[in-house]
Scaffold this motif. Structure first.
Motif, PDB file in Angstrom:
ATOM      1  N   SER A   1       0.811  -1.226   0.000  1.00 52.70           N
ATOM      2  CA  SER A   1       0.000   0.000   0.000  1.00 52.70           C
ATOM      3  C   SER A   1       0.843   1.274   0.000  1.00 52.70           C
ATOM      4  N   ASP A   2       2.150   1.156  -0.260  1.00 57.38           N
ATOM      5  CA  ASP A   2       2.999   2.355  -0.314  1.00 57.38           C
ATOM      6  C   ASP A   2       2.568   3.243  -1.483  1.00 57.38           C
ATOM      7  N   ARG A   3       2.408   4.538  -1.216  1.00 54.26           N
ATOM      8  CA  ARG A   3       2.081   5.486  -2.279  1.00 54.26           C
ATOM      9  C   ARG A   3       3.348   5.849  -3.040  1.00 54.26           C
TER      10      ARG A   3
ATOM     11  N   CYS B   1       6.153   7.768  -5.079  1.00 52.73           N
ATOM     12  CA  CYS B   1       6.705   9.121  -5.018  1.00 52.73           C
ATOM     13  C   CYS B   1       7.476   9.365  -6.297  1.00 52.73           C
TER      14      CYS B   1
ATOM     15  N   ASN C   1      -1.313   9.789  -8.036  1.00 55.23           N
ATOM     16  CA  ASN C   1      -1.997   9.175  -6.897  1.00 55.23           C
ATOM     17  C   ASN C   1      -2.133   7.678  -7.140  1.00 55.23           C
TER      18      ASN C   1
ATOM     19  N   VAL D   1      -0.770   3.631  -5.606  1.00 59.67           N
ATOM     20  CA  VAL D   1      -0.023   2.817  -4.663  1.00 59.67           C
ATOM     21  C   VAL D   1       0.550   1.623  -5.409  1.00 59.67           C
TER      22      VAL D   1
ATOM     23  N   GLN E   1      -1.679  -1.258  -6.776  1.00 64.29           N
ATOM     24  CA  GLN E   1      -2.480  -0.910  -7.955  1.00 64.29           C
ATOM     25  C   GLN E   1      -1.692  -1.204  -9.234  1.00 64.29           C
TER      26      GLN E   1
END
Length: 205
Positions: free
Chosen positions: A183-185, A187, A195, A197, A200
């Protein structure tokens, strides 16, 4: 039948040799022509998902970038030529690319904003060979999307698990890596408003 060239092969000879239509996919690695596995199944899904998300970000932020369907990135020393899974190109810099219109060849890191490689069984290429050449070209951002956790322990740790590594170029001209899992977004320095993670991307949905 495609006739092979004598080895070693120069970059110019490789570009002339490349078949216009072929079931194969070819790159030049250190003056050797390598037949690469064509993206299929999940690999193709992940690459398509990333391209769609980055295209959306380009439109949303009204950036002068585009994602070409095909292109060849020439290494700085001219011994290699790569066709990335996804590449983001700065349209305003194409005037400095003399081979673009005729051959879809990019030679300057200033033209390229971001490259994405979806890691497959030939993972050493993505984590070593291409990483080194993209860094030498001065490409500011490089993603290695290892959705199956195939890379070596040196690159993704142990136990192995799906990992998205984002390499950003420092002021010293070297890559610095950040890794994203589950679930790390993400960068991204090129797309700070992205947007997404990691999961996805791995699931391509």
């Amino acid at each position: 039948m495609i006739q092979a060239l004598q080895q070693p092969t120069s970059f110019d000879d490789f570009v002339k040799w490349l078949p216009a239509t072929s079931e194969g996919h070819y790159e030049l690695h250190r003056e050797v022509i390598v037949e690469m596995p064509k993206p299929r199944g999940k690999h193709s899904e992940v690459a398509g998902f990333v391209a769609a998300e980055l295209n959306f970000a380009i439109r949303q932020q009204q950036l002068p970038y585009f994602i070409p369907k095909e292109c060849i990135v020439r290494s700085r020393d001219g011994t290699s030529g790569y066709e990335p899974d996804v590449i983001v190109v700065d349209r305003t810099a194409l005037a400095n690319e003399p081979r673009w219109e005729r051959e879809s060849v990019l030679t300057s890191g200033e033209t390229i904003k971001l490259i994405v490689e979806v890691v497959s069984t030939n993972w050493q290429d993505d984590y070593s060979l291409k990483l080194t050449d993209y860094e030498a070209l001065g490409i500011p951002e490089y993603w290695a999307v290892d959705y199956a956790g195939l890379g070596g322990r040196l690159y993704i740790g142990y136990p192995k698990r799906p990992t998205l590594s984002i390499y950003n170029l420092t002021d010293e001209g070297e890559y610095e890596v950040q890794q994203f899992r589950e679930s790390d977004r993400l960068c991204s320095s090129t797309f700070p408003n992205l947007n997404l993670v990691a999961d996805q991307v791995f699931a391509a949905e």
